[in-house]
Design a protein around this motif. Structure first.
Motif, mmCIF file in Angstrom:
data_model
loop_
_atom_site.group_PDB
_atom_site.id
_atom_site.type_symbol
_atom_site.label_atom_id
_atom_site.label_comp_id
_atom_site.label_asym_id
_atom_site.label_seq_id
_atom_site.Cartn_x
_atom_site.Cartn_y
_atom_site.Cartn_z
ATOM 1 N N LEU A 118 0.836 -1.203 0.000
ATOM 2 C CA LEU A 118 0.000 0.000 0.000
ATOM 3 C C LEU A 118 0.868 1.249 0.000
ATOM 4 N N LEU A 119 1.929 1.234 0.803
ATOM 5 C CA LEU A 119 2.829 2.380 0.827
ATOM 6 C C LEU A 119 3.399 2.651 -0.558
ATOM 7 N N GLU A 120 3.781 1.618 -1.269
ATOM 8 C CA GLU A 120 4.321 1.798 -2.616
ATOM 9 C C GLU A 120 3.298 2.453 -3.534
ATOM 10 N N ARG A 121 2.045 2.007 -3.452
ATOM 11 C CA ARG A 121 1.013 2.599 -4.312
ATOM 12 C C ARG A 121 0.785 4.072 -3.973
ATOM 13 N N LEU A 122 0.775 4.384 -2.696
ATOM 14 C CA LEU A 122 0.555 5.768 -2.278
ATOM 15 C C LEU A 122 1.716 6.665 -2.713
ATOM 16 N N VAL A 123 2.924 6.192 -2.515
ATOM 17 C CA VAL A 123 4.112 6.987 -2.845
ATOM 18 C C VAL A 123 4.183 7.262 -4.339
ATOM 19 N N ASN A 124 3.769 6.302 -5.143
ATOM 20 C CA ASN A 124 3.884 6.455 -6.598
ATOM 21 C C ASN A 124 2.819 7.362 -7.209
ATOM 22 N N VAL A 125 1.936 7.896 -6.384
ATOM 23 C CA VAL A 125 1.009 8.941 -6.827
ATOM 24 C C VAL A 125 1.545 10.264 -6.316
ATOM 25 N N ASN A 126 1.975 11.134 -7.202
ATOM 26 C CA ASN A 126 2.490 12.421 -6.762
ATOM 27 C C ASN A 126 1.377 13.220 -6.085
ATOM 28 N N SER A 127 1.654 13.666 -4.867
ATOM 29 C CA SER A 127 0.672 14.493 -4.149
ATOM 30 C C SER A 127 1.366 15.676 -3.509
ATOM 31 N N GLY A 128 2.252 16.318 -4.288
ATOM 32 C CA GLY A 128 2.760 17.612 -3.851
ATOM 33 C C GLY A 128 1.600 18.527 -3.530
ATOM 34 N N THR A 129 1.748 19.373 -2.545
ATOM 35 C CA THR A 129 0.626 20.181 -2.060
ATOM 36 C C THR A 129 -0.130 20.882 -3.170
ATOM 37 N N MET A 130 0.600 21.392 -4.159
ATOM 38 C CA MET A 130 -0.048 22.156 -5.220
ATOM 39 C C MET A 130 -0.484 21.294 -6.398
ATOM 40 N N ASN A 131 -0.256 19.994 -6.327
ATOM 41 C CA ASN A 131 -0.815 19.074 -7.317
ATOM 42 C C ASN A 131 -2.188 18.652 -6.794
ATOM 43 N N LEU A 132 -3.170 19.490 -7.007
ATOM 44 C CA LEU A 132 -4.478 19.291 -6.374
ATOM 45 C C LEU A 132 -5.116 17.968 -6.778
ATOM 46 N N ALA A 133 -4.980 17.598 -8.040
ATOM 47 C CA ALA A 133 -5.566 16.331 -8.496
ATOM 48 C C ALA A 133 -4.869 15.149 -7.834
ATOM 49 N N GLY A 134 -3.556 15.249 -7.655
ATOM 50 C CA GLY A 134 -2.812 14.166 -7.013
ATOM 51 C C GLY A 134 -3.179 14.009 -5.552
ATOM 52 N N VAL A 135 -3.341 15.119 -4.862
ATOM 53 C CA VAL A 135 -3.745 15.057 -3.457
ATOM 54 C C VAL A 135 -5.121 14.416 -3.334
ATOM 55 N N GLU A 136 -6.021 14.803 -4.229
ATOM 56 C CA GLU A 136 -7.370 14.225 -4.170
ATOM 57 C C GLU A 136 -7.338 12.729 -4.488
ATOM 58 N N LYS A 137 -6.475 12.316 -5.407
ATOM 59 C CA LYS A 137 -6.381 10.896 -5.721
ATOM 60 C C LYS A 137 -5.896 10.092 -4.524
ATOM 61 N N VAL A 138 -4.911 10.615 -3.795
ATOM 62 C CA VAL A 138 -4.459 9.935 -2.581
ATOM 63 C C VAL A 138 -5.590 9.882 -1.560
ATOM 64 N N GLY A 139 -6.390 10.955 -1.507
ATOM 65 C CA GLY A 139 -7.558 10.939 -0.639
ATOM 66 C C GLY A 139 -8.537 9.843 -1.013
ATOM 67 N N GLN A 140 -8.730 9.627 -2.301
ATOM 68 C CA GLN A 140 -9.609 8.554 -2.755
ATOM 69 C C GLN A 140 -9.061 7.188 -2.370
#
Length: 437
Positions: A46-68
């Motif tokens: 799970l950690l690998e999957r989460l890390v491989n989604v970029n969620s830099g603070t200003m990457n709003l779509a990436g942050v939301e994807k990690v939230g999903q």
């Protein structure tokens, strides 16, 4: 030399120590330990999957994807999960998840964050395992912390202790760069803190001298900007009654006075950016400055940006007043002002926080782990738990141990995920059975 029989007895006692420690755990707690250990590979995947989604603070779509992705993990555990959009402050949003228990025990607030400091332009983007360590953006801060949180909750579910527990989770989407106004950006977290009896922060564990430490305090973080002005003219007229000291010397006076007059225990302050000249400005992002001038022109403007960090809100107020007084003294022919920005409040060390650490050390004792002393607050930065510290007892650092945070090469210690999840699962189970005050 000792006899063979004494050596045998010594070895036998040593071999029995872990079993003696396990004997102090209840059957449900032993089940939690077994579940965390058996699911370690699942946690790492799970950690690998989460890390491989970029969620830099200003990457709003990436942050939301990690939230999903976190929603998909929390809902099967019985949490009612909602997304709180933060477009009003220019950020993605937060996850708020609520698990309703029997209403009899202490209400727990679990805190983590979805975002990382590594934006889409960063060259550091991928999870790479290296034995018992794994590198990747947010591997420790704070995707590793969210994985610990989930591993502990799954263990509680397997052992039957989650069912009665009242737990609220807030995973902010802008911990690394909070939106403004902060009152809006942290409203959901503050409201959750008012409902809770204990707050547990799943940012990283800190070790000191190889020893796991307990974090009962976090210092504040506030930025400031000083703008000094002076009369410009030919450099041959500097320091005359007509032209005075110039803006650059006024700023130098202020910064020097800070260094001489501000120091006190638990306070740090820093000047991070300076520009001065006939013209000077700092860009809107606050991270870049420009200036123009000549050696034979008295600078008309000088600007500096920096920060300061305190352990208590009283210290924050006192330091601000001292800074303002220093700025107001003014060298001849100059003027200056200081402006303070929104920031992170402090989490002061309190008796209530020490009581939560004492509970964690009870867990450590029963797991056969060393006691965790209090961490010097100078050794960790600001964090979201500080926004609720005035309303609820809390403890920080329940995430995994990692090194190199906020820089390429950030690496998480994978075995610490298991250890921290065991501690958290048992601690949360015990706290959730304690009656509310």
């Amino acid at each position: 030399m000792p006899s063979n029989s004494l050596i045998y007895v010594s070895l036998l006692v040593s071999a029995m120590l872990p079993h003696a420690a396990q004997a102090r755990l209840s059957p449900a707690e032993s089940r939690m330990v077994e579940t965390v250990r058996s699911e370690q590979d699942r946690s790492i995947a799970l950690l690998e999957r989460l890390v491989n989604v970029n969620s830099g603070t200003m990457n709003l779509a990436g942050v939301e994807k990690v939230g999903q992705m976190m929603r998909a993990e929390l809902e099967p555990l019985g949490f009612d999960v909602r997304w709180v959009p933060m477009a009003a402050v220019g950020r993605a949003g937060h996850i708020v998840a609520i698990h309703k228990g029997d209403g009899k025990g202490k209400r727990l607030l679990l805190i983590g964050h979805l975002d990382t400091v590594f934006e889409q332009h960063s060259p550091f983007q991928t999870f790479v395992r290296k034995g018992d360590k794994a590198e990747g953006p947010g591997a420790g801060d704070d995707k590793g912390g969210m994985v610990v949180m989930l591993a502990a909750l799954r263990a509680m579910q397997a052992a039957g202790t989650l069912k009665a527990a009242d737990i609220e989770i807030v995973l902010t989407g802008d911990e690394e760069d909070a939106g403004s106004p902060v009152e809006t950006a942290r409203a959901a977290l503050v409201e959750a803190g008012k409902r809770a009896d204990v707050a547990l922060d799943f940012e990283g564990l800190v070790r000191d001298g190889g020893r796991d430490m307990g974090s009962i305090a976090r210092r504040s973080s506030y930025s400031w900007t000083i703008t000094a002005t002076g009369r410009t003219g030919h450099s041959s007229l500097i320091f005359t009654p007509q032209y005075g000291d110039g803006a650059a010397n006024e700023l130098a006076r202020i910064v020097t006075a800070f260094r001489q007059e501000l120091p006190e225990p638990n306070l740090t302050f820093n000047v991070g950016l300076i520009a001065a000249g006939a013209n000077a400005s700092i860009e809107a992002d606050g991270a870049r400055a420009s200036a123009s001038g000549k050696t034979n022109i008295i600078p008309a403007i000088a600007i500096a940006r920096g920060d300061f960090r305190t352990l208590t809100n009283d210290q924050t107020l006192r330091v601000r007043q001292k800074m303002e007084a220093i700025v107001a003294r003014h060298a001849p022919g100059t003027d200056a002002k200081i402006e303070f920005e929104e920031g992170y409040p402090s989490m002061a060390p309190t008796a209530g926080n020490r009581a939560v650490l004492a509970s964690l050390n009870g867990v450590n004792r029963d797991l056969g782990l060393p006691e965790m002393p209090e961490l010097d607050p100078l050794k960790r930065g600001a964090g979201d738990i500080s926004f609720v510290a005035g309303d609820v007892d809390g403890l920080a650092g329940l995430g995994p141990y990692s090194t190199g945070d906020h820089a390429p090469g950030e690496a998480v210690d994978l075995p610490s995920i298991s250890t921290q999840a065991q501690r958290a699962a048992i601690l949360m189970s015990r706290l959730s059975r304690e009656p509310r005050k």
